[in-house]
Design a protein around this motif. Structure first.
Motif, PDB file in Angstrom:
ATOM      1  N   GLY A   1     -11.325  18.828 -31.262  1.00 53.13           N
ATOM      2  CA  GLY A   1     -11.014  18.200 -32.543  1.00 53.13           C
ATOM      3  C   GLY A   1      -9.799  17.293 -32.437  1.00 53.13           C
ATOM      4  O   GLY A   1      -9.772  16.196 -33.004  1.00 53.13           O
ATOM      5  N   VAL A   2      -8.789  17.727 -31.705  1.00 48.77           N
ATOM      6  CA  VAL A   2      -7.608  16.886 -31.478  1.00 48.77           C
ATOM      7  C   VAL A   2      -8.011  15.643 -30.693  1.00 48.77           C
ATOM      8  O   VAL A   2      -7.593  14.525 -31.016  1.00 48.77           O
ATOM      9  CB  VAL A   2      -6.490  17.673 -30.753  1.00 48.77           C
ATOM     10  N   LEU A   3      -8.838  15.829 -29.696  1.00 47.95           N
ATOM     11  CA  LEU A   3      -9.297  14.694 -28.885  1.00 47.95           C
ATOM     12  C   LEU A   3     -10.078  13.708 -29.755  1.00 47.95           C
ATOM     13  O   LEU A   3      -9.875  12.489 -29.658  1.00 47.95           O
ATOM     14  CB  LEU A   3     -10.148  15.206 -27.717  1.00 47.95           C
ATOM     15  N   ASP A   4     -10.937  14.209 -30.630  1.00 46.67           N
ATOM     16  CA  ASP A   4     -11.674  13.342 -31.564  1.00 46.67           C
ATOM     17  C   ASP A   4     -10.705  12.578 -32.465  1.00 46.67           C
ATOM     18  O   ASP A   4     -10.874  11.382 -32.701  1.00 46.67           O
ATOM     19  CB  ASP A   4     -12.629  14.158 -32.439  1.00 46.67           C
ATOM     20  N   ASP A   5      -9.704  13.287 -32.965  1.00 48.57           N
ATOM     21  CA  ASP A   5      -8.717  12.686 -33.869  1.00 48.57           C
ATOM     22  C   ASP A   5      -7.932  11.572 -33.185  1.00 48.57           C
ATOM     23  O   ASP A   5      -7.669  10.529 -33.779  1.00 48.57           O
ATOM     24  CB  ASP A   5      -7.779  13.781 -34.385  1.00 48.57           C
ATOM     25  N   LEU A   6      -7.580  11.773 -31.935  1.00 45.41           N
ATOM     26  CA  LEU A   6      -6.786  10.778 -31.212  1.00 45.41           C
ATOM     27  C   LEU A   6      -7.615   9.593 -30.748  1.00 45.41           C
ATOM     28  O   LEU A   6      -7.083   8.488 -30.574  1.00 45.41           O
ATOM     29  CB  LEU A   6      -6.108  11.418 -29.997  1.00 45.41           C
ATOM     30  N   GLY A   7      -8.894   9.810 -30.493  1.00 47.48           N
ATOM     31  CA  GLY A   7      -9.707   8.756 -29.896  1.00 47.48           C
ATOM     32  C   GLY A   7      -9.461   8.692 -28.402  1.00 47.48           C
ATOM     33  O   GLY A   7      -8.523   9.302 -27.868  1.00 47.48           O
ATOM     34  N   ASP A   8     -10.301   7.947 -27.712  1.00 44.68           N
ATOM     35  CA  ASP A   8     -10.213   7.917 -26.251  1.00 44.68           C
ATOM     36  C   ASP A   8      -8.933   7.285 -25.726  1.00 44.68           C
ATOM     37  O   ASP A   8      -8.410   7.706 -24.704  1.00 44.68           O
ATOM     38  CB  ASP A   8     -11.434   7.197 -25.665  1.00 44.68           C
ATOM     39  N   GLY A   9      -8.392   6.300 -26.442  1.00 37.61           N
ATOM     40  CA  GLY A   9      -7.161   5.649 -25.969  1.00 37.61           C
ATOM     41  C   GLY A   9      -5.997   6.619 -25.896  1.00 37.61           C
ATOM     42  O   GLY A   9      -5.452   6.881 -24.814  1.00 37.61           O
ATOM     43  N   LEU A  10      -5.611   7.182 -27.039  1.00 36.74           N
ATOM     44  CA  LEU A  10      -4.497   8.135 -27.057  1.00 36.74           C
ATOM     45  C   LEU A  10      -4.882   9.457 -26.394  1.00 36.74           C
ATOM     46  O   LEU A  10      -4.028  10.141 -25.839  1.00 36.74           O
ATOM     47  CB  LEU A  10      -4.028   8.409 -28.484  1.00 36.74           C
ATOM     48  N   GLY A  11      -6.155   9.810 -26.459  1.00 35.82           N
ATOM     49  CA  GLY A  11      -6.604  11.060 -25.837  1.00 35.82           C
ATOM     50  C   GLY A  11      -6.417  11.073 -24.334  1.00 35.82           C
ATOM     51  O   GLY A  11      -6.276  12.136 -23.727  1.00 35.82           O
ATOM     52  N   ASN A  12      -6.395   9.896 -23.724  1.00 31.81           N
ATOM     53  CA  ASN A  12      -6.189   9.787 -22.280  1.00 31.81           C
ATOM     54  C   ASN A  12      -4.763   9.373 -21.913  1.00 31.81           C
ATOM     55  O   ASN A  12      -4.444   9.222 -20.741  1.00 31.81           O
ATOM     56  CB  ASN A  12      -7.188   8.782 -21.685  1.00 31.81           C
ATOM     57  N   ALA A  13      -3.904   9.206 -22.919  1.00 37.21           N
ATOM     58  CA  ALA A  13      -2.511   8.833 -22.673  1.00 37.21           C
ATOM     59  C   ALA A  13      -1.676  10.070 -22.393  1.00 37.21           C
ATOM     60  O   ALA A  13      -1.963  11.158 -22.890  1.00 37.21           O
ATOM     61  CB  ALA A  13      -1.949   8.090 -23.887  1.00 37.21           C
ATOM     62  N   ARG A  14      -0.627   9.882 -21.603  1.00 35.08           N
ATOM     63  CA  ARG A  14       0.312  10.966 -21.298  1.00 35.08           C
ATOM     64  C   ARG A  14       1.627  10.694 -22.008  1.00 35.08           C
ATOM     65  O   ARG A  14       2.134   9.580 -21.954  1.00 35.08           O
ATOM     66  CB  ARG A  14       0.609  11.016 -19.804  1.00 35.08           C
ATOM     67  N   PRO A  15       2.196  11.716 -22.641  1.00 39.88           N
ATOM     68  CA  PRO A  15       3.528  11.499 -23.205  1.00 39.88           C
ATOM     69  C   PRO A  15       4.531  11.303 -22.061  1.00 39.88           C
ATOM     70  O   PRO A  15       4.325  11.822 -20.959  1.00 39.88           O
ATOM     71  CB  PRO A  15       3.813  12.788 -23.979  1.00 39.88           C
ATOM     72  N   PRO A  16       5.615  10.554 -22.315  1.00 35.67           N
ATOM     73  CA  PRO A  16       6.580  10.262 -21.247  1.00 35.67           C
ATOM     74  C   PRO A  16       7.526  11.432 -20.969  1.00 35.67           C
ATOM     75  O   PRO A  16       8.724  11.369 -21.208  1.00 35.67           O
ATOM     76  CB  PRO A  16       7.332   9.045 -21.784  1.00 35.67           C
ATOM     77  N   LEU A  17       6.955  12.497 -20.479  1.00 32.15           N
ATOM     78  CA  LEU A  17       7.719  13.686 -20.101  1.00 32.15           C
ATOM     79  C   LEU A  17       7.348  14.036 -18.667  1.00 32.15           C
ATOM     80  O   LEU A  17       6.175  13.875 -18.277  1.00 32.15           O
ATOM     81  CB  LEU A  17       7.369  14.863 -21.020  1.00 32.15           C
ATOM     82  N   PRO A  18       8.271  14.528 -17.883  1.00 34.37           N
ATOM     83  CA  PRO A  18       7.948  14.882 -16.500  1.00 34.37           C
ATOM     84  C   PRO A  18       6.788  15.875 -16.431  1.00 34.37           C
ATOM     85  O   PRO A  18       6.804  16.912 -17.091  1.00 34.37           O
ATOM     86  CB  PRO A  18       9.239  15.519 -15.973  1.00 34.37           C
ATOM     87  N   GLY A  19       5.767  15.520 -15.678  1.00 30.31           N
ATOM     88  CA  GLY A  19       4.632  16.409 -15.464  1.00 30.31           C
ATOM     89  C   GLY A  19       3.680  16.537 -16.631  1.00 30.31           C
ATOM     90  O   GLY A  19       2.792  17.384 -16.614  1.00 30.31           O
ATOM     91  N   ALA A  20       3.848  15.711 -17.667  1.00 34.03           N
ATOM     92  CA  ALA A  20       2.986  15.814 -18.853  1.00 34.03           C
ATOM     93  C   ALA A  20       1.559  15.384 -18.526  1.00 34.03           C
ATOM     94  O   ALA A  20       1.330  14.531 -17.668  1.00 34.03           O
ATOM     95  CB  ALA A  20       3.544  14.960 -19.985  1.00 34.03           C
ATOM     96  N   ASN A  21       0.617  15.985 -19.228  1.00 36.82           N
ATOM     97  CA  ASN A  21      -0.794  15.667 -19.056  1.00 36.82           C
ATOM     98  C   ASN A  21      -1.358  15.120 -20.354  1.00 36.82           C
ATOM     99  O   ASN A  21      -0.842  15.400 -21.435  1.00 36.82           O
ATOM    100  CB  ASN A  21      -1.574  16.931 -18.667  1.00 36.82           C
ATOM    101  N   SER A  22      -2.443  14.390 -20.239  1.00 37.99           N
ATOM    102  CA  SER A  22      -3.116  13.880 -21.437  1.00 37.99           C
ATOM    103  C   SER A  22      -3.888  15.007 -22.112  1.00 37.99           C
ATOM    104  O   SER A  22      -4.216  16.023 -21.489  1.00 37.99           O
ATOM    105  CB  SER A  22      -4.077  12.751 -21.052  1.00 37.99           C
ATOM    106  N   VAL A  23      -4.213  14.799 -23.378  1.00 40.12           N
ATOM    107  CA  VAL A  23      -5.035  15.763 -24.109  1.00 40.12           C
ATOM    108  C   VAL A  23      -6.379  15.913 -23.406  1.00 40.12           C
ATOM    109  O   VAL A  23      -6.878  17.034 -23.241  1.00 40.12           O
ATOM    110  CB  VAL A  23      -5.199  15.330 -25.585  1.00 40.12           C
ATOM    111  N   TYR A  24      -6.962  14.788 -22.984  1.00 39.08           N
ATOM    112  CA  TYR A  24      -8.257  14.863 -22.290  1.00 39.08           C
ATOM    113  C   TYR A  24      -8.145  15.736 -21.037  1.00 39.08           C
ATOM    114  O   TYR A  24      -8.974  16.619 -20.813  1.00 39.08           O
ATOM    115  CB  TYR A  24      -8.766  13.467 -21.912  1.00 39.08           C
TER     116      TYR A  24
END
Length: 155
Positions: free
Chosen positions: A20-43
């Motif tokens: 549901g979060v992935l749907d809400d974000l869409g593919d663009g933000l869903g595949n983005a990583r926050p700028p934190l060391p070792g952070a992963n995308s929602v996808y």
């Protein structure tokens, strides 16, 4: 035969929340990583969770061969709708994997030590609790990642 419907119900709730979060974000933000060391995308996190459930339930509990590249899970990218279909297919497989499992069943396989699971031998119930533990942690991680991404913190 032990009824696994309740276990699968809670797995589905966790996946529905993540997807549901992935749907809400869409593919663009869903595949983005926050700028934190070792952070992963929602996808990537949701993809990793599908691999966790497949490996620990399918391979460890049921003895099914599962080809898993754990490191690659954290760099996975793709479309949310495709991952949702993959998870739906996974649930059909998990239902089949658990069809003959009883409370007295022992897991068919022992995971390699480098898979960062619990540091003790597990019963089938223990493996299932570990999967729920992982999904709950990562569901929360996905919610925090969503909040960061919606505030414009992506790289």
């Amino acid at each position: 035969m032990q009824d696994q419907n309740e276990y699968l119900y809670f797995l589905r709730r966790a996946f529905d929340g993540m997807l549901g979060v992935l749907d809400d974000l869409g593919d663009g933000l869903g595949n983005a990583r926050p700028p934190l060391p070792g952070a992963n995308s929602v996808y990537a996190i949701a993809y990793h969770c599908a691999a966790v459930a497949d490996y620990w339930t399918g391979h460890v509990i049921a003895g099914r061969e599962v080809d898993r590249d754990r490191a690659a899970e954290f760099t996975a990218t793709g479309h949310g709708k495709d991952l949702r279909r993959q998870v739906d297919d996974l649930f059909e497989q998990l239902e089949a994997d658990l069809a003959a499992v009883t409370a007295a069943s022992a897991p068919c396989n022992t995971p390699p030590a480098d898979f960062e699971g619990p540091d003790r031998p597990l019963s089938v119930q223990g493996v299932q609790l570990h999967v729920l533990e992982e999904l709950a942690q990562h569901h929360g991680q996905i919610q925090i990642t969503r909040d960061l991404l919606k505030r414009g913190a992506s790289s």
